[in-house]
Design an enzyme around this catalytic site. Sequence first.
Site, PDB file in Angstrom:
ATOM      1  N   ASN A   9       0.993  -1.245  -0.097  1.00 52.86           N
ATOM      2  CA  ASN A   9       0.048  -0.056   0.102  1.00 52.86           C
ATOM      3  C   ASN A   9       0.991   1.158  -0.040  1.00 52.86           C
ATOM      4  O   ASN A   9       1.516   1.677   0.972  1.00 52.86           O
ATOM      5  CB  ASN A   9      -1.038  -0.011   1.235  1.00 52.86           C
ATOM      6  N   TRP A  10       1.141   1.793  -1.149  1.00 50.71           N
ATOM      7  CA  TRP A  10       2.049   3.024  -1.128  1.00 50.71           C
ATOM      8  C   TRP A  10       1.529   4.133  -0.565  1.00 50.71           C
ATOM      9  O   TRP A  10       2.402   5.280  -0.353  1.00 50.71           O
ATOM     10  CB  TRP A  10       2.285   3.196  -2.762  1.00 50.71           C
ATOM     11  N   LYS A  11       0.037   4.266  -0.135  1.00 48.64           N
ATOM     12  CA  LYS A  11      -0.352   5.304   0.487  1.00 48.64           C
ATOM     13  C   LYS A  11      -0.143   6.962  -0.428  1.00 48.64           C
ATOM     14  O   LYS A  11      -0.103   6.514  -1.749  1.00 48.64           O
ATOM     15  CB  LYS A  11       0.024   5.359   2.070  1.00 48.64           C
ATOM     16  N   HIS A  97      -9.378   1.109   4.871  1.00 52.67           N
ATOM     17  CA  HIS A  97      -8.201   1.326   5.755  1.00 52.67           C
ATOM     18  C   HIS A  97      -8.474   2.321   6.761  1.00 52.67           C
ATOM     19  O   HIS A  97      -9.074   2.997   6.939  1.00 52.67           O
ATOM     20  CB  HIS A  97      -7.152   2.045   4.743  1.00 52.67           C
ATOM     21  N   GLU A  99      -6.915   4.715   8.080  1.00 55.15           N
ATOM     22  CA  GLU A  99      -6.446   6.025   7.555  1.00 55.15           C
ATOM     23  C   GLU A  99      -7.773   6.546   7.121  1.00 55.15           C
ATOM     24  O   GLU A  99      -8.188   7.848   7.135  1.00 55.15           O
ATOM     25  CB  GLU A  99      -5.098   6.383   6.744  1.00 55.15           C
ATOM     26  N   GLU A 169      -5.230  -4.879  10.334  1.00 52.93           N
ATOM     27  CA  GLU A 169      -4.303  -4.153  10.760  1.00 52.93           C
ATOM     28  C   GLU A 169      -4.481  -3.175  12.075  1.00 52.93           C
ATOM     29  O   GLU A 169      -5.443  -2.472  12.106  1.00 52.93           O
ATOM     30  CB  GLU A 169      -4.209  -3.055   9.443  1.00 52.93           C
ATOM     31  N   GLY A 175       2.465   2.239  11.007  1.00 57.60           N
ATOM     32  CA  GLY A 175       3.402   3.209  10.731  1.00 57.60           C
ATOM     33  C   GLY A 175       4.269   3.670  11.986  1.00 57.60           C
ATOM     34  O   GLY A 175       4.871   4.653  12.151  1.00 57.60           O
ATOM     35  N   SER A 215       3.568  -2.319  10.540  1.00 63.44           N
ATOM     36  CA  SER A 215       4.845  -2.417  10.669  1.00 63.44           C
ATOM     37  C   SER A 215       5.666  -3.716  10.390  1.00 63.44           C
ATOM     38  O   SER A 215       6.636  -4.023  11.070  1.00 63.44           O
ATOM     39  CB  SER A 215       5.292  -1.864  12.268  1.00 63.44           C
ATOM     40  N   GLY A 236       2.790  -1.307   4.295  1.00 66.70           N
ATOM     41  CA  GLY A 236       2.839   0.200   4.186  1.00 66.70           C
ATOM     42  C   GLY A 236       4.263   0.708   3.419  1.00 66.70           C
ATOM     43  O   GLY A 236       4.833   0.606   2.416  1.00 66.70           O
ATOM     44  N   GLY A 237       4.872   1.289   4.742  1.00 67.98           N
ATOM     45  CA  GLY A 237       6.136   1.924   4.607  1.00 67.98           C
ATOM     46  C   GLY A 237       7.225   1.001   3.813  1.00 67.98           C
ATOM     47  O   GLY A 237       7.984   1.532   2.847  1.00 67.98           O
TER      48      GLY A 237
HETATM   49  P1  13P Z   1       3.056   0.240   7.681  1.00 71.53           P
HETATM   50  O1  13P Z   1       3.531  -0.832   7.258  1.00 71.53           O
HETATM   51  O2  13P Z   1       3.735   1.493   7.418  1.00 71.53           O
HETATM   52  O3  13P Z   1       2.762   0.046   9.179  1.00 71.53           O
HETATM   53  O4  13P Z   1       1.351   0.430   7.366  1.00 71.53           O
HETATM   54  C1  13P Z   1       0.716  -0.551   7.192  1.00 71.53           C
HETATM   55  C2  13P Z   1      -0.598  -0.436   6.518  1.00 71.53           C
HETATM   56  O5  13P Z   1      -1.237   0.518   6.906  1.00 71.53           O
HETATM   57  C3  13P Z   1      -0.670  -0.864   5.016  1.00 71.53           C
HETATM   58  O6  13P Z   1      -1.885  -0.916   4.700  1.00 71.53           O
END
Ligand code: 13P
Length: 252
Positions: A9-11, A97, A99, A169, A175, A215, A236-237
């Site tokens: 997930n590149w966000k 998600h 967010e 999640e 994050g 994470s 994510g990251g």
């Molecule tokens: P991180 O891997 O950066 O914690 O993010 C997870 C995430 O929200 C994937 O959708």
Amino acid sequence: MRKKIVAGNWKMNMNYEEGIAFARTLDQYFRNKPALKADVIICTPFIHLAEIAEIIKGGKVALGAQNCASEASGAFTGEVSAYMIKSTGAEYVIIGHSERRTYYNEDDRLLNKKCVLALNSGLRVIFCCGEVKEQREEGNHFVIVKRQLEEGLFPLGAESMKDIIIAYEPVWAIGTGLTATPEQAKEMHKYIRGLIKEKFGNKIADDMTILYGGSCKPSNAAEIFSKPDVDGGLIGGASLKKEDFTAIVEAV
Ligand code: 13P
């Protein structure tokens, strides 16, 4: 048997050129690998979808969006519909998600509407669920996840479940560098599969891919993915760096 999946997930990262270049790098890397144990999906910003869909054709990487509109079409300035996403060549969309739930007040009823539109457009849905820190500390994490699934996902009905991937999640792990312990992930994934079994029976529950997200990195992925009921990850990251993302795919 259910599929193992690693989805990135590149966000809201990478401009047009950076995203296209990174997708090319990933595509070439995986294309040259022998058969992978996991399906690889990248969920990119909308601006990248159509061009990346061309780049990955015939390769091993699949493509998704990170959100879709809660209406089918019309006067909704700034929104992008599921139908539009599908027309780019993308096959997946992330819905629910944390967010989106937190910053854009998306609740389970709205998310269910988005799921219906996505499925009707021929997209597969990566449906996210998970509790915030206080809810876990109060011991309410199972109740919260149950409610998210019962309101957001289960009304779609049994026939739709083949096009659903669930991502657990825990919000406190996104994050933050804090990862759920492999035991915490195992326990929640087992619980989620149990809910699906109760609702839709053994076959649908056994076939459901349930991803862990929060994470995830090369140093912890293998242990988390080795747990029963954990069928891969939503990253994510670490999905923004080739070395990390490919190492996580290889950890499956
Ligand atoms: P991180 O891997 O950066 O914690 O993010 C997870 C995430 O929200 C994937 O959708």
